[in-house]
Write a protein that holds these residues in place. Structure first.
Motif, short mmCIF file in Angstrom:
data_model
loop_
_atom_site.label_atom_id
_atom_site.label_comp_id
_atom_site.label_asym_id
_atom_site.label_seq_id
_atom_site.Cartn_x
_atom_site.Cartn_y
_atom_site.Cartn_z
N ALA A 248 0.83 -1.20 0.00
CA ALA A 248 0.00 0.00 0.00
C ALA A 248 0.87 1.25 0.00
N TYR B 205 -8.89 -6.15 -5.06
CA TYR B 205 -8.86 -4.82 -4.47
C TYR B 205 -7.56 -4.08 -4.74
N VAL C 208 -5.10 -1.62 -2.65
CA VAL C 208 -4.84 -1.40 -1.23
C VAL C 208 -4.15 -0.05 -1.06
N GLU C 209 -4.72 0.79 -0.21
CA GLU C 209 -4.15 2.11 0.05
C GLU C 209 -3.98 2.33 1.54
N VAL D 250 -4.25 4.35 5.07
CA VAL D 250 -5.21 5.27 5.67
C VAL D 250 -4.46 6.55 6.03
N HIS E 128 -2.69 7.96 9.63
CA HIS E 128 -2.51 6.87 10.61
C HIS E 128 -1.04 6.48 10.64
N LYS F 175 -3.53 0.07 9.45
CA LYS F 175 -4.81 0.37 8.81
C LYS F 175 -4.60 0.64 7.32
N VAL F 176 -5.28 -0.12 6.49
CA VAL F 176 -5.25 0.10 5.05
C VAL F 176 -6.69 0.05 4.53
N LYS F 177 -6.89 0.63 3.37
CA LYS F 177 -8.21 0.63 2.73
C LYS F 177 -8.20 -0.36 1.56
N PHE F 178 -9.26 -1.16 1.47
CA PHE F 178 -9.43 -2.07 0.35
C PHE F 178 -10.46 -1.45 -0.60
N ILE F 179 -10.01 -1.05 -1.77
CA ILE F 179 -10.88 -0.39 -2.75
C ILE F 179 -11.17 -1.36 -3.89
#
Length: 243
Positions: free
Chosen positions: A67, A211, A213-214, A216, A219, A236-240
């Protein structure tokens, strides 16, 4: 004992290859003594249950690194997409996993920067000399994997950078056998290391196939060295979902 045309051991019954439990049941020491039931159970318990936290740590830090470095993530995703092209489902076979060479490089580099087990302890079984120091039998030695994996003399001036190419096949040939030891090394290394590495590759490949992955924003991620390398405030990562 029988052997196949590629030199692999077969069991006496039929053509089934020796699996993990077969090896434990047939193992013999120089006096031809086998493992006791308790010893076999301990080995099986270690293989099946002791890798949960370490594997979770390896997956988490690998996703964090990918990410943080989207260029490497895109390259891994392209590799995964090629492997899964034409499949009716997203199941990965053993043959598929072996084709994910760049993903393997990325996972290993994440384990170099964030080794799942930062320190390994061993107890000496006999007296011996180490760099001019006499170590008695029964002494406990701590091998600091974290420091080894962040040693400028071993990894160069950019040792803190995420560089998966350090684990290319060409560079691996030149690497000292004890420079990279996320699963310890020698006769007491992790018996489940191949299983753990393949498990990590399968999980990450399935995630990246679906996904992006980016990180957060805002954080802060900082490692803390416990029995397993964790993040102070979690990762903490975002799954888009991919379009």
């Amino acid at each position: 004992m029988k052997w196949d045309t590629e030199g692999r051991e077969k069991m006496g019954r039929g053509s089934r290859y020796l699996d993990f439990l077969d090896i434990l049941l047939t193992a013999r020491d120089p006096d031809r003594e086998g493992l006791t039931d308790d010893e076999i159970r301990a080995e099986v318990d270690t293989f099946l249950f002791e890798g949960h936290d370490t594997t979770a740590s390896g997956i988490s830090w690998s996703l964090y690194c990918l990410a943080k470095h989207p260029g490497h993530q895109d390259r891994v995703r392209e590799e995964v997409d090629i492997v899964l092209t034409g499949k009716d489902d997203e199941e990965l076979t053993w043959q598929d996993v072996s084709k994910l060479k760049y993903l393997a490089m990325c996972v290993k580099e994440a384990m170099r920067l964030y080794p799942p087990v930062p320190i390994v302890s061993r107890r000496t079984t006999r007296d011996f000399d180490l760099m001019g120091h006499r170590l008695p039998a029964g002494a406990t030695l701590n091998i600091n994997t974290w420091c080894l994996h962040h040693n400028r003399a071993v990894w160069g001036e950019d040792f803190m950078e995420y560089k998966p190419d350090m684990f290319s096949s060409e560079n691996m040939k030149k690497m000292d056998a004890y420079a990279f030891i996320p699963f310890s090394a020698g006769p007491r290394n992790c018996i489940g290391q191949n299983f753990a590495l393949n498990e990590e590759k399968v999980v990450i490949a399935r995630i990246l196939h679906r996904y992006k992955v980016e990180l957060v924003p805002d954080h802060h991620v900082a490692p803390v060295l416990e029995l397993v390398t964790r993040a102070v405030n979690g990762i903490k990562v975002k799954f888009i979902p991919r379009g």
